[in-house]
Design an enzyme around this catalytic site. Sequence first.
Site, PDB file in Angstrom:
ATOM      1  N   GLY A 197      -9.677 -11.598   5.638  1.00 28.74           N
ATOM      2  CA  GLY A 197      -8.347 -12.757   5.702  1.00 28.74           C
ATOM      3  C   GLY A 197      -8.451 -13.591   6.813  1.00 28.74           C
ATOM      4  O   GLY A 197      -8.535 -13.027   7.964  1.00 28.74           O
TER       5      GLY A 197
ATOM      6  N   GLN B  41      -4.714 -18.533  13.410  1.00 29.84           N
ATOM      7  CA  GLN B  41      -5.460 -17.669  14.004  1.00 29.84           C
ATOM      8  C   GLN B  41      -6.590 -18.633  14.664  1.00 29.84           C
ATOM      9  O   GLN B  41      -7.269 -17.938  15.355  1.00 29.84           O
ATOM     10  CB  GLN B  41      -5.994 -16.632  12.976  1.00 29.84           C
ATOM     11  CG  GLN B  41      -4.808 -15.605  12.675  1.00 29.84           C
ATOM     12  CD  GLN B  41      -5.453 -14.684  11.834  1.00 29.84           C
ATOM     13  OE1 GLN B  41      -5.647 -14.493  10.825  1.00 29.84           O
ATOM     14  NE2 GLN B  41      -5.871 -13.294  12.483  1.00 29.84           N
TER      15      GLN B  41
ATOM     16  N   CYS C 296      -6.063  -6.746  11.974  1.00 31.36           N
ATOM     17  CA  CYS C 296      -6.069  -8.054  12.289  1.00 31.36           C
ATOM     18  C   CYS C 296      -7.065  -8.472  13.366  1.00 31.36           C
ATOM     19  O   CYS C 296      -7.238  -7.882  14.220  1.00 31.36           O
ATOM     20  CB  CYS C 296      -4.565  -8.301  12.616  1.00 31.36           C
ATOM     21  SG  CYS C 296      -4.322 -10.064  12.810  1.00 31.36           S
ATOM     22  N   LEU C 297      -7.620  -9.434  12.934  1.00 33.43           N
ATOM     23  CA  LEU C 297      -8.721 -10.015  13.806  1.00 33.43           C
ATOM     24  C   LEU C 297      -8.077 -10.657  14.980  1.00 33.43           C
ATOM     25  O   LEU C 297      -8.824 -10.762  16.098  1.00 33.43           O
ATOM     26  CB  LEU C 297      -9.459 -11.142  13.033  1.00 33.43           C
ATOM     27  CG  LEU C 297     -10.092 -10.944  11.900  1.00 33.43           C
ATOM     28  CD1 LEU C 297     -10.858 -12.003  11.259  1.00 33.43           C
ATOM     29  CD2 LEU C 297     -11.421  -9.882  12.333  1.00 33.43           C
TER      30      LEU C 297
ATOM     31  N   HIS D 219      -0.146 -10.185   4.467  1.00 34.78           N
ATOM     32  CA  HIS D 219      -0.565 -10.119   5.698  1.00 34.78           C
ATOM     33  C   HIS D 219      -0.752 -11.603   6.177  1.00 34.78           C
ATOM     34  O   HIS D 219      -0.290 -11.907   7.417  1.00 34.78           O
ATOM     35  CB  HIS D 219      -1.543  -9.070   6.029  1.00 34.78           C
ATOM     36  CG  HIS D 219      -2.140  -9.159   7.281  1.00 34.78           C
ATOM     37  ND1 HIS D 219      -2.165  -8.074   8.152  1.00 34.78           N
ATOM     38  CD2 HIS D 219      -2.754 -10.127   8.196  1.00 34.78           C
ATOM     39  CE1 HIS D 219      -2.893  -8.468   9.338  1.00 34.78           C
ATOM     40  NE2 HIS D 219      -3.089  -9.713   9.348  1.00 34.78           N
ATOM     41  N   GLU D 220      -1.706 -12.132   5.270  1.00 37.11           N
ATOM     42  CA  GLU D 220      -2.060 -13.885   5.902  1.00 37.11           C
ATOM     43  C   GLU D 220      -0.540 -14.790   5.666  1.00 37.11           C
ATOM     44  O   GLU D 220      -0.542 -15.465   6.530  1.00 37.11           O
ATOM     45  CB  GLU D 220      -2.975 -14.342   4.912  1.00 37.11           C
ATOM     46  CG  GLU D 220      -4.314 -13.589   4.872  1.00 37.11           C
ATOM     47  CD  GLU D 220      -4.693 -13.004   6.292  1.00 37.11           C
ATOM     48  OE1 GLU D 220      -4.587 -13.803   7.449  1.00 37.11           O
ATOM     49  OE2 GLU D 220      -5.429 -12.070   6.366  1.00 37.11           O
TER      50      GLU D 220
ATOM     51  N   HIS E 291       1.372 -14.685   8.926  1.00 36.54           N
ATOM     52  CA  HIS E 291       0.777 -15.303   9.924  1.00 36.54           C
ATOM     53  C   HIS E 291       1.371 -16.704   9.858  1.00 36.54           C
ATOM     54  O   HIS E 291       1.540 -17.444  11.169  1.00 36.54           O
ATOM     55  CB  HIS E 291      -0.622 -15.606   9.869  1.00 36.54           C
ATOM     56  CG  HIS E 291      -1.293 -14.353  10.298  1.00 36.54           C
ATOM     57  ND1 HIS E 291      -1.324 -13.938  11.725  1.00 36.54           N
ATOM     58  CD2 HIS E 291      -2.186 -13.437   9.916  1.00 36.54           C
ATOM     59  CE1 HIS E 291      -2.044 -12.992  12.037  1.00 36.54           C
ATOM     60  NE2 HIS E 291      -2.656 -12.464  11.111  1.00 36.54           N
TER      61      HIS E 291
HETATM   62 CO    CO Z   1      -4.119 -11.026  10.691  1.00 33.63          CO
END
Ligand code: CO
Length: 159
Positions: A46, A51, A88-89, A130-131, A134
């Site tokens: 995701g 991000q 998380c990226l 989670h997304e 953000h």
């Molecule tokens: Co994330």
Amino acid sequence: MALRNVINKNDDILRKKCRTVEKFDGRLHMLLDDMAETMYKAAGVGLAAPQVGILRRAVVIDVGEGLVELINPVITEAKGSQRDIEGCLSCPGEWGFVERPMNIIVEAFNRHGEEVTYKCSEYFARCVCHELDHLDGKLFIDIADEMADPDSIEEEQQK
Ligand code: CO
């Protein structure tokens, strides 16, 4: 399509609330295409627009069942709970346990501005939550009840 840089957790941009997407135009499509390419390249499941530095309410997700694009998403129903590990990226090398709903309904728009509804459970529900966090400047490390030892994580996926 092009890869975009993924912003690290220390950047303030990840702490801002994203604005509503108003134009479902070529620029949005390019953003979504780039986000998907960036997510797949990083082996993530995701990615949210902030991000990649864009403060708009758009996310891409693929938990193994194909690409899902959610524009201006809203969770309209949440039931049950689950606790599992997340990464998380934007937080490379960090892993933690987060409690999330087990089942959710998310209403959003697709890239053409058409309404879409997804019923999500388990890992898909976790990923959507989670997304969407953000989009409101929230990271999983804020709400993890316990961080995990990175050496014990082998092939967990990042979001
Ligand atoms: Co994330």
